[in-house]
Write a protein that holds these residues in place. Sequence first.
Motif, PDB file in Angstrom:
ATOM      1  N   GLU A   1       0.207   1.127  22.173  1.00 15.48           N
ATOM      2  CA  GLU A   1       0.812   0.471  21.001  1.00 15.48           C
ATOM      3  C   GLU A   1       0.114  -0.846  20.682  1.00 15.48           C
ATOM      4  N   ALA A   2      -0.273  -1.596  21.694  1.00 15.37           N
ATOM      5  CA  ALA A   2      -1.026  -2.833  21.459  1.00 15.37           C
ATOM      6  C   ALA A   2      -2.378  -2.513  20.824  1.00 15.37           C
ATOM      7  N   HIS A   3      -2.995  -1.429  21.268  1.00 18.02           N
ATOM      8  CA  HIS A   3      -4.274  -1.010  20.693  1.00 18.02           C
ATOM      9  C   HIS A   3      -4.107  -0.621  19.227  1.00 18.02           C
ATOM     10  N   ARG A   4      -3.021   0.060  18.907  1.00 14.03           N
ATOM     11  CA  ARG A   4      -2.757   0.395  17.492  1.00 14.03           C
ATOM     12  C   ARG A   4      -2.633  -0.889  16.669  1.00 14.03           C
ATOM     13  N   ASP A   5      -1.906  -1.865  17.198  1.00 15.33           N
ATOM     14  CA  ASP A   5      -1.755  -3.134  16.492  1.00 15.33           C
ATOM     15  C   ASP A   5      -3.108  -3.809  16.284  1.00 15.33           C
ATOM     16  N   MET A   6      -3.939  -3.779  17.331  1.00 14.11           N
ATOM     17  CA  MET A   6      -5.251  -4.422  17.226  1.00 14.11           C
ATOM     18  C   MET A   6      -6.125  -3.735  16.185  1.00 14.11           C
ATOM     19  N   LEU A   7      -6.105  -2.418  16.149  1.00  7.55           N
ATOM     20  CA  LEU A   7      -6.895  -1.710  15.145  1.00  7.55           C
ATOM     21  C   LEU A   7      -6.471  -2.123  13.737  1.00  7.55           C
ATOM     22  N   ALA A   8      -5.156  -2.224  13.520  1.00  8.40           N
ATOM     23  CA  ALA A   8      -4.664  -2.627  12.200  1.00  8.40           C
ATOM     24  C   ALA A   8      -5.098  -4.054  11.869  1.00  8.40           C
ATOM     25  N   LEU A   9      -5.005  -4.959  12.842  1.00 12.13           N
ATOM     26  CA  LEU A   9      -5.408  -6.348  12.625  1.00 12.13           C
ATOM     27  C   LEU A   9      -6.900  -6.446  12.312  1.00 12.13           C
ATOM     28  N   LEU A  10      -7.715  -5.728  13.065  1.00 11.50           N
ATOM     29  CA  LEU A  10      -9.166  -5.787  12.864  1.00 11.50           C
ATOM     30  C   LEU A  10      -9.560  -5.182  11.521  1.00 11.50           C
ATOM     31  N   GLN A  11      -8.924  -4.084  11.159  1.00 16.02           N
ATOM     32  CA  GLN A  11      -9.224  -3.482   9.865  1.00 16.02           C
ATOM     33  C   GLN A  11      -8.786  -4.394   8.728  1.00 16.02           C
ATOM     34  N   GLU A  12      -7.665  -5.082   8.931  1.00 13.66           N
ATOM     35  CA  GLU A  12      -7.191  -6.053   7.932  1.00 13.66           C
ATOM     36  C   GLU A  12      -8.191  -7.184   7.767  1.00 13.66           C
ATOM     37  N   ALA A  13      -8.879  -7.550   8.857  1.00 11.59           N
ATOM     38  CA  ALA A  13      -9.870  -8.633   8.818  1.00 11.59           C
ATOM     39  C   ALA A  13     -11.230  -8.151   8.333  1.00 11.59           C
ATOM     40  N   GLY A  14     -11.361  -6.862   8.060  1.00 11.54           N
ATOM     41  CA  GLY A  14     -12.631  -6.333   7.581  1.00 11.54           C
ATOM     42  C   GLY A  14     -13.626  -6.059   8.691  1.00 11.54           C
ATOM     43  N   ALA A  15     -13.156  -6.050   9.948  1.00 10.43           N
ATOM     44  CA  ALA A  15     -14.036  -5.770  11.077  1.00 10.43           C
ATOM     45  C   ALA A  15     -14.263  -4.269  11.209  1.00 10.43           C
ATOM     46  N   ARG A  16     -15.171  -3.891  12.123  1.00  8.14           N
ATOM     47  CA  ARG A  16     -15.466  -2.476  12.364  1.00  8.14           C
ATOM     48  C   ARG A  16     -15.207  -2.150  13.837  1.00  8.14           C
ATOM     49  N   PRO A  17     -13.943  -1.890  14.216  1.00  6.12           N
ATOM     50  CA  PRO A  17     -13.660  -1.534  15.608  1.00  6.12           C
ATOM     51  C   PRO A  17     -14.406  -0.271  16.007  1.00  6.12           C
ATOM     52  N   CYS A  18     -15.153  -0.339  17.106  1.00  5.76           N
ATOM     53  CA  CYS A  18     -15.978   0.807  17.490  1.00  5.76           C
ATOM     54  C   CYS A  18     -15.612   1.366  18.860  1.00  5.76           C
ATOM     55  N   ASP A  19     -15.062   0.546  19.756  1.00  8.24           N
ATOM     56  CA  ASP A  19     -14.764   1.022  21.101  1.00  8.24           C
ATOM     57  C   ASP A  19     -13.599   0.248  21.697  1.00  8.24           C
ATOM     58  N   HIS A  20     -12.939   0.902  22.671  1.00  8.80           N
ATOM     59  CA  HIS A  20     -11.870   0.251  23.404  1.00  8.80           C
ATOM     60  C   HIS A  20     -11.960   0.633  24.872  1.00  8.80           C
ATOM     61  N   LEU A  21     -11.757  -0.343  25.744  1.00  7.46           N
ATOM     62  CA  LEU A  21     -11.700  -0.123  27.183  1.00  7.46           C
ATOM     63  C   LEU A  21     -10.321  -0.543  27.664  1.00  7.46           C
ATOM     64  N   ALA A  22      -9.584   0.400  28.267  1.00  9.80           N
ATOM     65  CA  ALA A  22      -8.229   0.128  28.743  1.00  9.80           C
ATOM     66  C   ALA A  22      -8.211   0.145  30.269  1.00  9.80           C
ATOM     67  N   LEU A  23      -7.859  -0.990  30.859  1.00 10.54           N
ATOM     68  CA  LEU A  23      -7.794  -1.129  32.313  1.00 10.54           C
ATOM     69  C   LEU A  23      -6.347  -1.345  32.712  1.00 10.54           C
ATOM     70  N   THR A  24      -5.853  -0.536  33.634  1.00 12.48           N
ATOM     71  CA  THR A  24      -4.434  -0.571  33.974  1.00 12.48           C
ATOM     72  C   THR A  24      -4.211  -0.715  35.475  1.00 12.48           C
ATOM     73  N   ASP A  25      -3.060  -1.262  35.800  1.00 15.26           N
ATOM     74  CA  ASP A  25      -2.610  -1.392  37.186  1.00 15.26           C
ATOM     75  C   ASP A  25      -2.582  -0.005  37.827  1.00 15.26           C
ATOM     76  N   PRO A  26      -3.257   0.190  38.971  1.00 12.97           N
ATOM     77  CA  PRO A  26      -3.289   1.518  39.585  1.00 12.97           C
ATOM     78  C   PRO A  26      -2.018   1.889  40.341  1.00 12.97           C
ATOM     79  N   GLY A  27      -1.059   0.978  40.434  1.00 16.80           N
ATOM     80  CA  GLY A  27       0.169   1.266  41.167  1.00 16.80           C
ATOM     81  C   GLY A  27       1.022   2.310  40.478  1.00 16.80           C
ATOM     82  N   PRO A  28       1.939   2.973  41.209  1.00 17.13           N
ATOM     83  CA  PRO A  28       2.855   3.940  40.597  1.00 17.13           C
ATOM     84  C   PRO A  28       3.664   3.274  39.484  1.00 17.13           C
ATOM     85  N   PRO A  29       3.906   3.992  38.364  1.00 13.87           N
ATOM     86  CA  PRO A  29       4.610   3.377  37.228  1.00 13.87           C
ATOM     87  C   PRO A  29       5.938   2.732  37.594  1.00 13.87           C
TER      88      PRO A  29
END
Length: 311
Positions: A131-159
Amino acid sequence: MSADTARRRILAVCYSQSGQASAVENQFLVPLRQAGHTVDCIALKPGSPHPFPWPFWRFIDSFPEIVAQQPVALEDWSAGSNYELVVITYPVWFLSPPPAVVSFIRSQAGRRLLHDTPVVTVTACRNMWIEAHRDMLALLQEAGARPCDHLALTDPGPPLATFVTTPRWVLTGRRDAFLGLPPAGLTQSIISGVSRYGAIVEQAIRDPGWSGVGSMLACTDAMRVDPALASSERIGKRSFRVWGRLLRACGAPGTPVRRAVLVLYVAFLLLMIITVVPLSLVIRRLIGLLAPDRVRAMASDLERQPGATAP
Protein backbone atom coordinates in the motif's frame (compact mmCIF):
# COMPACT_ATOMS: atom_id res chain seq x y z
CA MET A 1 35.15 3.04 -15.86
CA SER A 2 36.10 2.56 -19.48
CA ALA A 3 35.59 5.15 -22.17
CA ASP A 4 32.73 3.21 -23.76
CA THR A 5 30.60 3.40 -20.61
CA ALA A 6 28.71 6.36 -19.20
CA ARG A 7 29.07 8.14 -15.89
CA ARG A 8 25.68 9.11 -14.55
CA ARG A 9 24.51 11.79 -12.15
CA ILE A 10 22.49 10.14 -9.39
CA LEU A 11 20.53 11.66 -6.54
CA ALA A 12 19.88 9.51 -3.45
CA VAL A 13 17.07 10.71 -1.17
CA CYS A 14 16.50 9.01 2.17
CA TYR A 15 14.42 9.37 5.28
CA SER A 16 15.51 7.17 8.17
CA GLN A 17 14.40 7.47 11.77
CA SER A 18 16.03 4.39 13.32
CA GLY A 19 19.01 4.28 10.94
CA GLN A 20 17.88 1.11 9.16
CA ALA A 21 16.83 2.84 5.93
CA SER A 22 20.11 4.77 5.86
CA ALA A 23 22.07 1.53 6.16
CA VAL A 24 20.07 0.08 3.27
CA GLU A 25 20.67 3.17 1.12
CA ASN A 26 24.41 3.06 1.77
CA GLN A 27 24.64 -0.56 0.64
CA PHE A 28 22.57 0.08 -2.49
CA LEU A 29 24.87 2.94 -3.49
CA VAL A 30 28.16 1.07 -2.98
CA PRO A 31 28.40 -0.35 -6.55
CA LEU A 32 27.31 2.97 -8.06
CA ARG A 33 30.00 4.89 -6.19
CA GLN A 34 32.67 2.29 -6.89
CA ALA A 35 31.89 2.50 -10.61
CA GLY A 36 32.60 6.24 -10.61
CA HIS A 37 29.09 7.63 -10.97
CA THR A 38 28.40 10.97 -9.29
CA VAL A 39 26.14 10.33 -6.29
CA ASP A 40 24.64 13.22 -4.32
CA CYS A 41 22.67 12.47 -1.16
CA ILE A 42 19.82 14.19 0.65
CA ALA A 43 19.00 13.01 4.18
CA LEU A 44 15.49 14.32 4.82
CA LYS A 45 14.91 15.79 8.28
CA PRO A 46 11.56 17.18 9.49
CA GLY A 47 11.75 20.62 11.05
CA SER A 48 10.10 19.13 14.15
CA PRO A 49 11.74 15.68 14.40
CA HIS A 50 9.65 12.66 15.25
CA PRO A 51 10.78 11.07 18.52
CA PHE A 52 12.57 7.74 18.60
CA PRO A 53 11.67 5.70 20.48
CA TRP A 54 8.10 6.97 20.34
CA PRO A 55 5.90 7.60 23.39
CA PHE A 56 2.94 5.23 22.94
CA TRP A 57 0.10 7.74 22.69
CA ARG A 58 2.03 10.12 20.47
CA PHE A 59 2.83 7.24 18.12
CA ILE A 60 -0.77 6.07 17.83
CA ASP A 61 -2.06 9.64 17.57
CA SER A 62 0.23 10.34 14.60
CA PHE A 63 -1.34 7.91 12.15
CA PRO A 64 -4.31 10.00 10.95
CA GLU A 65 -2.05 12.73 9.53
CA ILE A 66 0.47 10.21 8.17
CA VAL A 67 -2.15 8.20 6.28
CA ALA A 68 -3.73 11.44 4.99
CA GLN A 69 -0.30 12.45 3.63
CA GLN A 70 -0.33 15.72 5.53
CA PRO A 71 2.91 17.54 4.71
CA VAL A 72 5.49 18.62 7.27
CA ALA A 73 8.14 21.32 7.18
CA LEU A 74 11.58 19.99 6.31
CA GLU A 75 14.98 21.28 7.30
CA ASP A 76 16.76 22.98 4.41
CA TRP A 77 18.40 20.66 1.94
CA SER A 78 20.30 21.26 -1.28
CA ALA A 79 21.01 19.33 -4.45
CA GLY A 80 22.41 19.87 -7.91
CA SER A 81 20.43 19.51 -11.11
CA ASN A 82 20.07 17.38 -14.22
CA TYR A 83 20.16 14.05 -12.42
CA GLU A 84 19.71 10.99 -14.61
CA LEU A 85 18.46 8.71 -11.84
CA VAL A 86 16.90 9.25 -8.41
CA VAL A 87 16.90 6.62 -5.65
CA ILE A 88 14.43 7.16 -2.78
CA THR A 89 14.80 5.00 0.34
CA TYR A 90 12.20 5.09 3.10
CA PRO A 91 10.56 3.09 5.91
CA VAL A 92 6.84 2.32 5.92
CA TRP A 93 4.69 4.00 8.57
CA PHE A 94 1.09 2.86 9.05
CA LEU A 95 1.16 1.26 5.57
CA SER A 96 2.14 4.66 4.13
CA PRO A 97 5.26 6.61 3.13
CA PRO A 98 6.53 8.77 6.01
CA PRO A 99 5.61 12.49 5.99
CA ALA A 100 9.15 13.67 5.19
CA VAL A 101 9.19 11.71 1.91
CA VAL A 102 5.69 12.88 0.95
CA SER A 103 6.68 16.48 1.67
CA PHE A 104 9.86 16.21 -0.42
CA ILE A 105 8.03 14.81 -3.44
CA ARG A 106 5.30 17.45 -3.26
CA SER A 107 7.66 20.38 -2.74
CA GLN A 108 8.41 22.60 -5.73
CA ALA A 109 12.13 21.85 -5.47
CA GLY A 110 11.50 18.12 -5.21
CA ARG A 111 9.16 18.14 -8.20
CA ARG A 112 11.79 19.94 -10.30
CA LEU A 113 14.36 17.26 -9.46
CA LEU A 114 11.96 14.40 -10.12
CA HIS A 115 10.26 15.65 -13.27
CA ASP A 116 10.82 13.29 -16.20
CA THR A 117 13.51 11.43 -14.22
CA PRO A 118 13.70 7.65 -13.66
CA VAL A 119 13.16 6.80 -9.99
CA VAL A 120 14.05 3.65 -8.06
CA THR A 121 12.27 3.33 -4.71
CA VAL A 122 13.50 1.19 -1.82
CA THR A 123 11.53 0.27 1.30
CA ALA A 124 12.78 -1.19 4.58
CA CYS A 125 9.85 -2.28 6.73
CA ARG A 126 8.19 -4.95 8.88
CA ASN A 127 6.48 -6.98 6.16
CA MET A 128 3.75 -4.85 4.58
CA TRP A 129 4.90 -2.46 1.86
CA ILE A 130 2.42 -2.79 -1.02
CA GLU A 131 0.00 0.00 0.00
CA ALA A 132 2.88 2.39 0.70
CA HIS A 133 4.31 1.51 -2.71
CA ARG A 134 0.95 2.30 -4.34
CA ASP A 135 0.97 5.68 -2.60
CA MET A 136 4.52 6.35 -3.76
CA LEU A 137 3.70 5.51 -7.37
CA ALA A 138 0.80 7.97 -7.27
CA LEU A 139 2.97 10.68 -5.69
CA LEU A 140 5.78 10.20 -8.22
CA GLN A 141 3.41 10.20 -11.17
CA GLU A 142 1.80 13.36 -9.79
CA ALA A 143 5.28 14.94 -9.71
CA GLY A 144 5.91 13.95 -13.33
CA ALA A 145 8.59 11.41 -12.40
CA ARG A 146 9.14 8.06 -14.13
CA PRO A 147 9.09 5.29 -11.49
CA CYS A 148 10.98 2.35 -12.97
CA ASP A 149 11.84 -0.05 -10.14
CA HIS A 150 11.09 -0.93 -6.54
CA LEU A 151 13.06 -2.93 -3.98
CA ALA A 152 11.11 -4.18 -0.95
CA LEU A 153 13.09 -5.37 2.07
CA THR A 154 11.16 -6.92 4.94
CA ASP A 155 11.73 -8.28 8.43
CA PRO A 156 12.42 -12.03 8.03
CA GLY A 157 10.67 -12.89 11.30
CA PRO A 158 7.31 -14.74 11.38
CA PRO A 159 4.42 -12.29 10.75
CA LEU A 160 2.79 -12.88 14.12
CA ALA A 161 6.14 -12.46 15.93
CA THR A 162 6.72 -9.09 14.25
CA PHE A 163 3.44 -7.84 15.70
CA VAL A 164 5.37 -7.90 18.99
CA THR A 165 8.99 -7.25 18.03
CA THR A 166 8.41 -4.24 15.75
CA PRO A 167 6.21 -2.25 18.20
CA ARG A 168 8.72 -3.06 20.96
CA TRP A 169 11.50 -1.56 18.81
CA VAL A 170 9.45 1.52 17.91
CA LEU A 171 8.25 2.20 21.46
CA THR A 172 11.36 1.26 23.47
CA GLY A 173 14.25 1.44 21.01
CA ARG A 174 15.13 -2.19 21.78
CA ARG A 175 15.31 -4.60 18.86
CA ASP A 176 17.17 -7.54 20.41
CA ALA A 177 15.77 -11.08 20.62
CA PHE A 178 13.60 -11.76 23.67
CA LEU A 179 11.14 -14.38 24.95
CA GLY A 180 12.19 -16.69 22.13
CA LEU A 181 11.27 -14.13 19.46
CA PRO A 182 13.83 -13.05 16.83
CA PRO A 183 15.37 -9.56 16.73
CA ALA A 184 13.29 -6.87 15.05
CA GLY A 185 14.14 -5.43 11.68
CA LEU A 186 16.36 -6.47 8.80
CA THR A 187 19.28 -8.74 9.52
CA GLN A 188 22.80 -7.58 8.71
CA SER A 189 23.02 -10.19 5.95
CA ILE A 190 19.89 -8.74 4.29
CA ILE A 191 21.30 -5.22 4.47
CA SER A 192 24.70 -6.33 3.16
CA GLY A 193 22.98 -8.12 0.28
CA VAL A 194 21.33 -4.92 -0.95
CA SER A 195 24.49 -4.06 -2.88
CA ARG A 196 23.70 -6.77 -5.43
CA TYR A 197 20.60 -4.84 -6.51
CA GLY A 198 22.68 -1.70 -6.78
CA ALA A 199 25.12 -3.64 -8.95
CA ILE A 200 22.31 -4.64 -11.32
CA VAL A 201 21.22 -1.02 -11.61
CA GLU A 202 24.81 0.07 -12.18
CA GLN A 203 25.25 -2.48 -14.95
CA ALA A 204 22.16 -1.10 -16.70
CA ILE A 205 22.98 2.59 -16.46
CA ARG A 206 26.62 2.23 -17.53
CA ASP A 207 25.37 1.59 -21.08
CA PRO A 208 25.77 4.88 -23.02
CA GLY A 209 22.47 4.11 -24.73
CA TRP A 210 20.52 3.72 -21.48
CA SER A 211 17.41 5.87 -21.71
CA GLY A 212 15.84 5.27 -18.30
CA VAL A 213 12.87 3.53 -19.89
CA GLY A 214 11.83 0.16 -18.50
CA SER A 215 12.68 -1.82 -15.40
CA MET A 216 16.21 -2.81 -14.37
CA LEU A 217 15.15 -5.21 -11.58
CA ALA A 218 12.26 -6.97 -13.29
CA CYS A 219 14.02 -10.35 -13.47
CA THR A 220 15.10 -10.33 -9.82
CA ASP A 221 13.41 -11.05 -6.49
CA ALA A 222 13.34 -7.34 -5.61
CA MET A 223 9.57 -7.46 -5.01
CA ARG A 224 8.51 -10.59 -3.14
CA VAL A 225 4.78 -10.63 -2.37
CA ASP A 226 2.99 -12.79 0.18
CA PRO A 227 -0.64 -12.78 -1.08
CA ALA A 228 -1.92 -13.60 2.42
CA LEU A 229 -0.34 -10.44 3.79
CA ALA A 230 -1.38 -8.38 0.75
CA SER A 231 -5.07 -8.97 1.47
CA SER A 232 -4.66 -8.12 5.16
CA GLU A 233 -2.74 -5.01 4.21
CA ARG A 234 -5.52 -3.69 2.00
CA ILE A 235 -8.04 -4.19 4.82
CA GLY A 236 -5.68 -2.46 7.25
CA LYS A 237 -5.17 0.55 4.98
CA ARG A 238 -8.92 1.03 4.59
CA SER A 239 -9.28 0.86 8.37
CA PHE A 240 -6.56 3.48 8.86
CA ARG A 241 -8.27 5.79 6.40
CA VAL A 242 -11.72 5.49 7.99
CA TRP A 243 -10.50 5.90 11.56
CA GLY A 244 -8.04 8.58 10.47
CA ARG A 245 -10.80 10.74 9.00
CA LEU A 246 -12.83 10.32 12.18
CA LEU A 247 -9.91 11.24 14.44
CA ARG A 248 -8.93 14.28 12.36
CA ALA A 249 -12.55 15.44 12.54
CA CYS A 250 -12.29 15.27 16.36
CA GLY A 251 -9.51 17.86 16.47
CA ALA A 252 -5.75 18.23 16.51
CA PRO A 253 -3.46 15.54 17.97
CA GLY A 254 -3.60 15.46 21.77
CA THR A 255 -6.96 17.19 22.18
CA PRO A 256 -9.35 15.60 24.73
CA VAL A 257 -12.08 14.50 22.33
CA ARG A 258 -9.57 13.01 19.92
CA ARG A 259 -7.79 11.20 22.76
CA ALA A 260 -11.09 9.64 23.88
CA VAL A 261 -11.84 8.36 20.37
CA LEU A 262 -8.24 7.20 20.11
CA VAL A 263 -8.76 4.94 23.12
CA LEU A 264 -11.65 3.30 21.27
CA TYR A 265 -9.45 2.89 18.20
CA VAL A 266 -6.69 1.19 20.22
CA ALA A 267 -9.24 -1.28 21.61
CA PHE A 268 -10.51 -1.92 18.07
CA LEU A 269 -6.96 -2.39 16.78
CA LEU A 270 -6.06 -4.90 19.49
CA LEU A 271 -9.23 -6.84 18.79
CA MET A 272 -8.35 -6.95 15.08
CA ILE A 273 -4.80 -8.14 15.79
CA ILE A 274 -5.95 -10.86 18.16
CA THR A 275 -8.84 -12.18 16.08
CA VAL A 276 -9.20 -11.02 12.49
CA VAL A 277 -5.53 -10.91 11.45
CA PRO A 278 -4.67 -14.52 12.43
CA LEU A 279 -7.94 -15.77 10.94
CA SER A 280 -7.28 -13.89 7.70
CA LEU A 281 -3.79 -15.39 7.45
CA VAL A 282 -5.15 -18.90 7.97
CA ILE A 283 -7.87 -18.42 5.35
CA ARG A 284 -5.40 -17.06 2.81
CA ARG A 285 -3.01 -19.94 3.45
CA LEU A 286 -5.86 -22.38 2.82
CA ILE A 287 -6.76 -20.60 -0.40
CA GLY A 288 -3.10 -20.89 -1.39
CA LEU A 289 -3.27 -24.65 -0.91
CA LEU A 290 -6.62 -25.09 -2.64
CA ALA A 291 -6.17 -22.59 -5.50
CA PRO A 292 -2.40 -22.13 -5.96
CA ASP A 293 -2.65 -20.90 -9.56
CA ARG A 294 -5.00 -18.09 -8.58
CA VAL A 295 -2.75 -17.03 -5.70
CA ARG A 296 0.37 -17.17 -7.87
CA ALA A 297 -1.33 -15.01 -10.52
CA MET A 298 -2.23 -12.45 -7.85
CA ALA A 299 1.34 -12.40 -6.53
CA SER A 300 2.78 -12.06 -10.04
CA ASP A 301 0.57 -9.07 -10.73
CA LEU A 302 1.62 -7.36 -7.49
CA GLU A 303 5.30 -8.17 -8.09
CA ARG A 304 5.40 -6.47 -11.49
CA GLN A 305 7.95 -3.67 -11.41
CA PRO A 306 6.50 -0.20 -12.17
CA GLY A 307 8.71 0.18 -15.25
CA ALA A 308 8.11 -3.34 -16.56
CA THR A 309 6.04 -3.99 -19.65
CA ALA A 310 2.84 -5.90 -18.96
CA PRO A 311 2.82 -9.38 -20.50
